[in-house]
Design a protein around this motif. Structure first.
Motif, PDB file in Angstrom:
ATOM      1  N   UNK A 137      27.496  18.492  72.258  1.00 16.11           N
ATOM      2  CA  UNK A 137      26.533  19.281  71.485  1.00 16.11           C
ATOM      3  C   UNK A 137      25.355  18.398  71.076  1.00 16.11           C
ATOM      4  N   UNK A 138      24.245  19.038  70.725  1.00 23.95           N
ATOM      5  CA  UNK A 138      23.097  18.276  70.252  1.00 23.95           C
ATOM      6  C   UNK A 138      23.405  17.651  68.897  1.00 23.95           C
ATOM      7  N   UNK A 139      22.891  16.445  68.689  1.00 19.94           N
ATOM      8  CA  UNK A 139      23.081  15.741  67.418  1.00 19.94           C
ATOM      9  C   UNK A 139      21.712  15.399  66.824  1.00 19.94           C
ATOM     10  N   UNK A 140      21.749  14.750  65.681  1.00 19.66           N
ATOM     11  CA  UNK A 140      20.505  14.370  65.018  1.00 19.66           C
ATOM     12  C   UNK A 140      19.669  13.408  65.859  1.00 19.66           C
ATOM     13  N   UNK A 141      20.275  12.776  66.862  1.00 24.12           N
ATOM     14  CA  UNK A 141      19.510  11.882  67.748  1.00 24.12           C
ATOM     15  C   UNK A 141      18.608  12.671  68.703  1.00 24.12           C
ATOM     16  N   UNK A 142      18.897  13.968  68.848  1.00 23.36           N
ATOM     17  CA  UNK A 142      18.183  14.780  69.833  1.00 23.36           C
ATOM     18  C   UNK A 142      16.997  15.545  69.262  1.00 23.36           C
ATOM     19  N   UNK A 143      16.712  15.390  67.970  1.00 22.81           N
ATOM     20  CA  UNK A 143      15.612  16.149  67.360  1.00 22.81           C
ATOM     21  C   UNK A 143      14.681  15.223  66.577  1.00 22.81           C
ATOM     22  N   UNK A 144      13.474  15.711  66.350  1.00 21.12           N
ATOM     23  CA  UNK A 144      12.494  14.978  65.547  1.00 21.12           C
ATOM     24  C   UNK A 144      12.553  15.525  64.122  1.00 21.12           C
ATOM     25  N   UNK A 145      12.921  14.691  63.165  1.00 20.53           N
ATOM     26  CA  UNK A 145      13.051  15.146  61.777  1.00 20.53           C
ATOM     27  C   UNK A 145      11.945  14.587  60.887  1.00 20.53           C
ATOM     28  N   UNK A 146      11.005  13.865  61.468  1.00 20.70           N
ATOM     29  CA  UNK A 146       9.959  13.234  60.658  1.00 20.70           C
ATOM     30  C   UNK A 146       9.166  14.278  59.875  1.00 20.70           C
ATOM     31  N   UNK A 147       9.099  14.086  58.566  1.00 20.66           N
ATOM     32  CA  UNK A 147       8.345  14.973  57.698  1.00 20.66           C
ATOM     33  C   UNK A 147       9.000  16.315  57.449  1.00 20.66           C
ATOM     34  N   UNK A 148      10.254  16.489  57.906  1.00 19.03           N
ATOM     35  CA  UNK A 148      10.933  17.781  57.755  1.00 19.03           C
ATOM     36  C   UNK A 148      11.991  17.738  56.652  1.00 19.03           C
ATOM     37  N   UNK A 149      12.203  18.902  56.036  1.00 20.10           N
ATOM     38  CA  UNK A 149      13.301  19.055  55.085  1.00 20.10           C
ATOM     39  C   UNK A 149      14.551  19.417  55.881  1.00 20.10           C
ATOM     40  N   UNK A 150      15.584  18.614  55.736  1.00 19.65           N
ATOM     41  CA  UNK A 150      16.808  18.794  56.521  1.00 19.65           C
ATOM     42  C   UNK A 150      17.957  19.151  55.580  1.00 19.65           C
ATOM     43  N   UNK A 151      18.573  20.291  55.847  1.00 15.30           N
ATOM     44  CA  UNK A 151      19.731  20.729  55.079  1.00 15.30           C
ATOM     45  C   UNK A 151      20.983  20.198  55.761  1.00 15.30           C
ATOM     46  N   UNK A 152      21.740  19.370  55.069  1.00 18.37           N
ATOM     47  CA  UNK A 152      22.931  18.752  55.645  1.00 18.37           C
ATOM     48  C   UNK A 152      24.172  19.317  54.970  1.00 18.37           C
ATOM     49  N   UNK A 153      25.063  19.897  55.770  1.00 18.76           N
ATOM     50  CA  UNK A 153      26.355  20.360  55.232  1.00 18.76           C
ATOM     51  C   UNK A 153      27.306  19.169  55.258  1.00 18.76           C
ATOM     52  N   UNK A 154      27.567  18.615  54.090  1.00 24.30           N
ATOM     53  CA  UNK A 154      28.505  17.501  53.957  1.00 24.30           C
ATOM     54  C   UNK A 154      29.823  18.033  53.418  1.00 24.30           C
ATOM     55  N   UNK A 177       9.840  14.857  48.844  1.00 25.37           N
ATOM     56  CA  UNK A 177       9.013  14.026  49.722  1.00 25.37           C
ATOM     57  C   UNK A 177       9.915  13.335  50.745  1.00 25.37           C
ATOM     58  N   UNK A 178       9.366  12.945  51.909  1.00 25.13           N
ATOM     59  CA  UNK A 178      10.176  12.222  52.889  1.00 25.13           C
ATOM     60  C   UNK A 178      10.877  11.032  52.247  1.00 25.13           C
ATOM     61  N   UNK A 179      12.165  10.901  52.553  1.00 22.06           N
ATOM     62  CA  UNK A 179      12.951   9.806  51.996  1.00 22.06           C
ATOM     63  C   UNK A 179      13.689  10.163  50.729  1.00 22.06           C
ATOM     64  N   UNK A 180      13.481  11.376  50.185  1.00 20.04           N
ATOM     65  CA  UNK A 180      14.163  11.791  48.959  1.00 20.04           C
ATOM     66  C   UNK A 180      15.397  12.634  49.273  1.00 20.04           C
ATOM     67  N   UNK A 181      16.334  12.657  48.305  1.00 16.65           N
ATOM     68  CA  UNK A 181      17.610  13.361  48.488  1.00 16.65           C
ATOM     69  C   UNK A 181      17.822  14.329  47.340  1.00 16.65           C
ATOM     70  N   UNK A 182      18.232  15.550  47.686  1.00 12.91           N
ATOM     71  CA  UNK A 182      18.591  16.573  46.712  1.00 12.91           C
ATOM     72  C   UNK A 182      20.000  17.059  47.042  1.00 12.91           C
ATOM     73  N   UNK A 183      20.897  17.020  46.062  1.00 15.09           N
ATOM     74  CA  UNK A 183      22.249  17.555  46.245  1.00 15.09           C
ATOM     75  C   UNK A 183      22.362  18.870  45.482  1.00 15.09           C
ATOM     76  N   UNK A 184      22.758  19.942  46.174  1.00 14.79           N
ATOM     77  CA  UNK A 184      22.893  21.252  45.564  1.00 14.79           C
ATOM     78  C   UNK A 184      24.240  21.392  44.855  1.00 14.79           C
ATOM     79  N   UNK A 185      24.264  22.272  43.874  1.00 12.56           N
ATOM     80  CA  UNK A 185      25.512  22.564  43.163  1.00 12.56           C
ATOM     81  C   UNK A 185      26.483  23.291  44.095  1.00 12.56           C
ATOM     82  N   UNK A 186      27.735  23.324  43.707  1.00 11.75           N
ATOM     83  CA  UNK A 186      28.859  23.862  44.477  1.00 11.75           C
ATOM     84  C   UNK A 186      28.567  25.216  45.125  1.00 11.75           C
ATOM     85  N   UNK A 187      28.646  25.258  46.450  1.00 12.09           N
ATOM     86  CA  UNK A 187      28.414  26.500  47.186  1.00 12.09           C
ATOM     87  C   UNK A 187      29.403  27.599  46.804  1.00 12.09           C
ATOM     88  N   UNK A 188      30.622  27.200  46.470  1.00 15.27           N
ATOM     89  CA  UNK A 188      31.659  28.197  46.179  1.00 15.27           C
ATOM     90  C   UNK A 188      31.562  28.782  44.774  1.00 15.27           C
TER      91      UNK A 188
END
Length: 360
Positions: free
Chosen positions: A5-22, A110-121
Motif C-alpha cells: 500500500x502507499x505510505x507517507x514516503x509516497x506523498x508530498x506533505x510539505x505545508x499540509x495539515x496531516x491527520x494521523x490516526x495513532x 503552522x508547519x512543524x506543529x502538533x495538535x492532539x485531539x481529545x478521545x474520539x470515543x
C-alpha cells in the motif's frame, strides 16, 4: 512479501495539515497517570518523518471505553503531555475532537506543529462509523495517515469512513507491523507458537483460524479463554465470557483437533487459573486447578484435594492463568523459534498490593 500500500514516503506533505490516526490507547493508573508509553514511542518515527518533511500534525486516537460519553477518566490529555516530553517539542491539546474550537486550532497550525485531539470515543458516532462524524474529522486536514495498527481491523469513523473523504496512506509503524506479521505467517522459523489473549473471539476470529492453519502451537488466554473453557465444559462461575461466541469457540476447537490428528499441533487452553470474587485489589485470590489437579494435589498432600480446589465457584471469576498454565506456556516459548503474542493472559488493570516479605 512486502507492504503493497502507499505510505507517507509516497506523498508530498510539505505545508499540509496531516491527520494521523495513532493508537494511544494507553494503560492508566487510578490517578490517571500513564503506566506504559510504549505505543507513543512506537508512533514517533512516523511523526518525526512527517514533521521533517514540512507537515503540521493533527493526531487522533481513542482511549478505553467511555461508551460515547465525555468521561474525563478517559481523557487523552496525559498522552499529550507524555508525547511532548518524548518528541521534544510542544504538543497542543484540543479539548474536543470536532467542533468550532477544534477547527480553529487545526487551521491555525503552522508547519512543524502538533495538535492532539481529545478521545474520539467520547462520541458514539466514532464506533458506529458515522459518515458525518468522519467528514468533520476529515475537514481538519488535507491528508490522512493510518498508523494505528491495533485499530485497523475496526470499521470505525477514524479508520474506515474517513478514508472516503481524504487522500489516505499508511504510516511507518503500520507498514512495519504488516511486513513483520506477513513474513512470520508466510515463512516462519519453526516451531511457530502463537499466544492469543484479549476478550472477544469474534474480534480475532480471522487470525485465530489462520494461526491454527500455520502455527505449531496456539495458546489461548485472557477473557477469551473463558469462552473456550465454557465451550469445553468447564464451569467458569461468573467469569467474563461471551456465551453467543460459544459455538464459534467449539468450531475452533474442532478445527484444531482435526489438525492435531494429521500432524503435530497443540491448541492449549488454560488448565488452572487465579480466581477471586471481585476485581478489587484487596480481594482474596486462590488457584483453581480444573484439569490435571497437579497443584491441588501438591498443596493438599498427603490428603486428597477438595472438590473446591478444582472448581470455580458461582461467585468467583477467573482473572488470570494459573502457575501450571503459565509454566506450560513459558516452556513452549523456550522451545519455539518464532512467537507471535497478541493480548494479555489475564487482568492487568488492577495493581497488586506488595507487602513485606520475610522474616529473613
Amino acid at each position: 512479501m512486502s507492504f503493497d500500500k502507499e505510505t507517507i514516503r509516497d506523498i508530498d506533505v510539505k505545508g499540509k495539515r496531516v491527520l494521523v490516526r495513532v493508537d494511544y490507547n494507553l494503560p492508566l493508573d487510578e490517578q490517571g497517570r500513564i503506566t506504559d508509553d510504549y505505543r507513543i514511542k512506537k508512533s514517533l518515527p512516523t511523526l518525526q518523518y512527517l514533521l521533517k518533511n514540512g507537515a503540521s500534525l493533527i493526531l487522533c486516537s481513542h482511549l478505553g471505553r467511555p461508551n460515547g460519553k465525555k468521561d474525563m477518566n478517559f481523557s487523552l490529555k496525559p498522552a499529550a503531555a507524555r508525547l511532548q516530553k518524548l518528541i521534544g517539542q510542544d504538543v497542543i491539546f484540543a479539548p474536543d475532537c470536532i467542533g468550532e474550537a477544534t477547527t480553529k486550532l487545526a487551521t491555525e497550525l503552522k508547519p512543524g506543529e502538533i495538535l492532539l485531539l481529545e478521545n474520539l470515543r467520547f462520541y458514539p458516532e466514532e464506533e458506529s462509523n458515522n459518515a458525518d462524524f468522519a467528514k468533520q474529522l476529515a475537514s481538519l486536514a488535507e491528508v490522512f495517515v493510518q498508523d494505528g495498527f491495533g485499530v485497523v481491523h475496526r470499521s470505525h469513523a477514524s479508520t474506515d469512513a474517513i478514508t472516503r473523504y481524504l487522500p489516505s496512506v499508511a504510516g511507518l509503524l503500520l507498514e512495519n507491523e504488516v511486513d513483520t506479521i506477513t513474513n512470520v505467517m508466510e515463512n516462519p522459523a519453526r516451531p511457530l507458537m502463537a499466544i492469543i489473549g484479549g476478550a472477544k473471539i469474534t474480534d480475532k476470529l480471522p487470525i485465530l483460524k489462520r494461526l491454527i492453519d500455520v502455527a505449531d502451537i496456539v495458546a489461548i488466554g485472557g477473557a477469551m479463554a473463558n469462552t473456550f473453557l465454557l465451550a469445553d465444559g468447564v464451569d467458569i462461575g461468573k467469569s467474563k465470557a461471551d456465551e453467543e461466541d460459544v459455538p464459534v469457540a467449539k468450531m475452533i476447537i474442532e478445527r484444531a483437533r482435526a489438525k492435531s490428528k494429521k500432524q503435530p499441533f497443540t491448541l492449549y487452553l488454560p488448565q488452572d487459573g487465579v480466581v477471586a470474587t471481585s476485581l478489587d485489589k484487596t480481594a482474596e485470590t486462590r488457584i483453581v486447578d480444573w484439569d490435571d489437579h497437579v497443584f491441588a494435589t501438591i498443596e493438599s498432600y498427603p490428603k486428597q484435594p477438595s472438590r473446591r480446589s478444582a472448581q470455580v465457584l458461582k461467585n468467583e471469576m477467573i482473572l488470570d492463568i494459573g502457575p501450571f498454565s503459565g509454566a506450560f506456556i513459558a516452556g513452549s516459548m523456550q522451545l519455539a523459534s518464532t512467537v507471535i503474542w497478541n493480548g494479555t493472559m489475564g487482568v492487568t488493570e488492577t495493581s497488586a498490593i506488595i507487602g513485606p516479605v520475610g522474616p529473613f
